[in-house]
Design an enzyme around this catalytic site. Structure first.
Site, mmCIF file in Angstrom:
data_model
loop_
_atom_site.group_PDB
_atom_site.id
_atom_site.type_symbol
_atom_site.label_atom_id
_atom_site.label_comp_id
_atom_site.label_asym_id
_atom_site.label_seq_id
_atom_site.Cartn_x
_atom_site.Cartn_y
_atom_site.Cartn_z
ATOM 1 N N SER A 146 0.286 -1.334 0.082
ATOM 2 C CA SER A 146 -0.025 -0.047 -0.271
ATOM 3 C C SER A 146 0.905 1.184 0.061
ATOM 4 C CB SER A 146 -0.997 0.000 1.498
ATOM 5 O OG SER A 146 -1.576 1.512 1.765
ATOM 6 N N TYR A 160 -2.180 -0.024 10.258
ATOM 7 C CA TYR A 160 -2.087 -0.270 8.830
ATOM 8 C C TYR A 160 -0.867 -0.502 8.091
ATOM 9 C CZ TYR A 160 -3.828 -1.437 3.903
ATOM 10 O OH TYR A 160 -4.096 -2.010 2.917
#
Length: 251
Positions: A146, A160
């Site tokens: 990501s 995250y």
């Protein structure tokens, strides 16, 4: 299945980027294992869509935070197809938007168990099947990271983001470790992509809020991420390992 069919396992493939990747792989001749955790109906729909276009697919349930389930998943792929050529580590979770100050140990552990431990274990099982010393034919691993790994996701998802930073480092180290086995390992870093993950974080309209900070002024689509994944899995990327494709609109 013909012996010419390559086999791809996509984790977390019942929706979003995983589903788009599975569908594109099926259209390009891969036999696909569609892994899912809870959304069996959605995974079955992906399988049926692949079969409807003449492809081969199965759906297999497994929780990426559970080692025994991961091992069973890979055994199911072996039983069904007899080989594994490509692994796409797409499964990932996040929690509600929060600052680090607000995060519990249980929340952080849940994120790391799926996003880091699960990805490590899937890589391990793939190497055990792909490496020629284990009777394999080489292969490709693509980790879905990501842009949060580079941006940090402050005030939202630092846990995250940190988990995806670990995935980036895993990608670099494993690529060097297994290059001699004919296994290429790369990662794709999606940016703001139109998937359900934003709603699960508590802000369904997050992309609309942030899109003006993206040079291309829009969110991306799962299909755009899937295209990068399939390129990395293809022979066109045969000299590419230990690297990253940012699918982020320039952000």
């Amino acid at each position: 299945m013909t012996t010419q069919s390559k086999v791809m396992l996509v984790t977390g493939a019942s929706r979003g980027i995983g589903a788009a990747t599975a569908l594109l792989a099926g259209s390009r001749g891969y036999a696909v294992c569609v892994n899912y955790h809870q959304r069996g109906d959605a995974a079955d729909a992906v399988v049926q869509a692949i079969r409807a276009q003449g492809g081969q697919a199965i759906a297999v349930q497994a929780d990426m935070a559970q080692e025994d389930q991961i091992m069973t998943l890979f055994e199911r792929v072996q039983q069904a197809y007899g080989r594994l050529d490509a692994l796409v580590n797409n499964a990932g979770v996040l929690d509600r938007q929060a600052t680090v100050e607000q995060m519990s140990a249980a929340r952080i552990r849940r994120i790391l168990d799926t996003n880091v431990l699960g990805t490590f274990l899937c890589c391990r099982e793939a190497v055990r099947r792909m490496a020629p010393r284990n009777g394999g034919l080489g292969g490709v691993i693509v980790n879905i990271s990501s842009m949060a790994a580079r941006l940090g996701a402050p005030n939202e998802y630092v846990d995250y983001a940190a988990s995806k930073g670990a995935v980036d480092t895993l990608t670099l180290g494993l690529a060097k470790e297994v290059a001699g086995d004919g296994i290429r390992v790369n990662a794709v870093r999606p940016g703001l992509i139109h998937t359900e993950i934003h709603a699960s974080g508590g802000e369904p309209g997050r992309i609309d809020r942030l899109k003006d900070a993206v040079p291309l002024k829009r969110g991306g689509t799962p299909d755009e991420v899937a295209a990068a994944v399939l390129w990395l899995c293809s022979d066109e990327a045969s000299y590419t390992t230990g690297t990253f494709i940012d699918v982020s609109g320039g952000r």
